[in-house]
Write a protein that holds these residues in place. Structure first.
Motif, PDB file in Angstrom:
ATOM      1  N   TRP A   5      76.580 -21.961  48.075  1.00 13.37           N
ATOM      2  CA  TRP A   5      77.839 -22.470  48.650  1.00 13.37           C
ATOM      3  C   TRP A   5      78.149 -21.716  49.945  1.00 13.37           C
ATOM      4  O   TRP A   5      78.535 -22.312  50.942  1.00 13.37           O
ATOM      5  CB  TRP A   5      79.012 -22.285  47.707  1.00 13.37           C
ATOM      6  N   PRO A 109      73.947 -35.230  43.561  1.00  7.15           N
ATOM      7  CA  PRO A 109      75.038 -34.314  43.933  1.00  7.15           C
ATOM      8  C   PRO A 109      75.834 -34.835  45.142  1.00  7.15           C
ATOM      9  O   PRO A 109      77.062 -34.744  45.165  1.00  7.15           O
ATOM     10  CB  PRO A 109      74.320 -33.004  44.242  1.00  7.15           C
ATOM     11  N   TYR A 110      75.148 -35.373  46.123  1.00  2.00           N
ATOM     12  CA  TYR A 110      75.822 -35.966  47.286  1.00  2.00           C
ATOM     13  C   TYR A 110      76.738 -37.107  46.849  1.00  2.00           C
ATOM     14  O   TYR A 110      77.901 -37.171  47.240  1.00  2.00           O
ATOM     15  CB  TYR A 110      74.793 -36.471  48.305  1.00  2.00           C
ATOM     16  N   ALA A 113      79.775 -35.744  44.903  1.00  5.28           N
ATOM     17  CA  ALA A 113      80.719 -35.063  45.792  1.00  5.28           C
ATOM     18  C   ALA A 113      81.454 -36.064  46.671  1.00  5.28           C
ATOM     19  O   ALA A 113      82.676 -35.972  46.861  1.00  5.28           O
ATOM     20  CB  ALA A 113      79.979 -34.042  46.656  1.00  5.28           C
ATOM     21  N   CYS A 155      72.011 -28.792  45.932  1.00  6.24           N
ATOM     22  CA  CYS A 155      73.380 -29.207  45.633  1.00  6.24           C
ATOM     23  C   CYS A 155      74.312 -28.850  46.785  1.00  6.24           C
ATOM     24  O   CYS A 155      75.070 -29.697  47.269  1.00  6.24           O
ATOM     25  CB  CYS A 155      73.861 -28.553  44.337  1.00  6.24           C
ATOM     26  N   VAL A 159      76.495 -31.464  48.975  1.00  2.82           N
ATOM     27  CA  VAL A 159      77.961 -31.433  48.958  1.00  2.82           C
ATOM     28  C   VAL A 159      78.477 -31.256  50.392  1.00  2.82           C
ATOM     29  O   VAL A 159      79.445 -31.904  50.791  1.00  2.82           O
ATOM     30  CB  VAL A 159      78.497 -30.332  48.015  1.00  2.82           C
ATOM     31  N   TRP A 163      80.972 -33.651  52.412  1.00  3.94           N
ATOM     32  CA  TRP A 163      82.176 -33.110  53.053  1.00  3.94           C
ATOM     33  C   TRP A 163      82.239 -33.557  54.520  1.00  3.94           C
ATOM     34  O   TRP A 163      83.263 -34.037  54.990  1.00  3.94           O
ATOM     35  CB  TRP A 163      82.171 -31.582  52.954  1.00  3.94           C
TER      36      TRP A 163
END
Length: 172
Positions: A5, A109-110, A113, A155, A159, A163
């Protein structure tokens, strides 16, 4: 996951990385990287189901009533947790069936999110309140990184792409 992250958080206003349990974050909503049927028996979902005893029933009921029994990967549903904090759980499937191992080249995951962010931007609660007016902080764990087997870096990058698409569409 926290290191992954951190590698993508820089320059993304509003993104904060927390080392530790997602349940320790003061948030109005928490993300469940669920399965499409809404069963919460494994991974972080099992932790949520224990912490919020009503939530699995709330997710399953919403999936049955509003999505014909299957919330597709790429969509999200918000339900009450039965607690004051977090008051909401956002179910955003990363897999169709419980326990499914995701392929290395997955974009789930995309998709999950993006669904969470679109729900926050445009969705409404049952009473008609905009989700973004009721939810100011969303706690998001790794998406598909547990049972699904997605690498944390994969991931995090997916994400981040979601965003960027949601909050800076010209960036993509």
């Amino acid at each position: 996951m926290a290191n992954a992250w951190l590698a993508v958080a820089d320059g993304r206003a509003g993104v904060r990385v927390h080392r530790g349990s997602v349940l320790d974050i003061h948030a109005q909503a928490i993300v469940s990287p669920a399965n499409s049927q809404g069963w919460m028996r494994g991974g972080i979902d099992a932790v949520y189901a224990t912490a919020f005893p009503q939530v699995e029933n709330n997710v399953r009921s919403a999936v049955l009533a509003l999505h014909g029994g299957e919330l597709p990967v790429g969509e999200a549903q918000i339900v009450a947790t039965g607690e004051t904090e977090p008051a909401w759980l956002i179910s955003a499937p990363t897999m169709r069936r419980p326990g499914e191992r995701l392929p290395v080249d997955t974009v789930h995951p995309y998709l999950a999110a993006r669904a969470v962010l679109m729900l926050w931007l445009t969705g409404r609660l049952e009473d008609g309140t905009l989700v973004r007016d009721a939810v100011h902080t969303i706690a998001m764990p790794g998406l598909g990184t547990g049972v699904g087997g997605v690498a944390p870096s994969t991931c995090a990058h997916q994400v981040a792409a979601a965003w960027d698409e949601a909050f800076n569409p010209l960036h993509v």
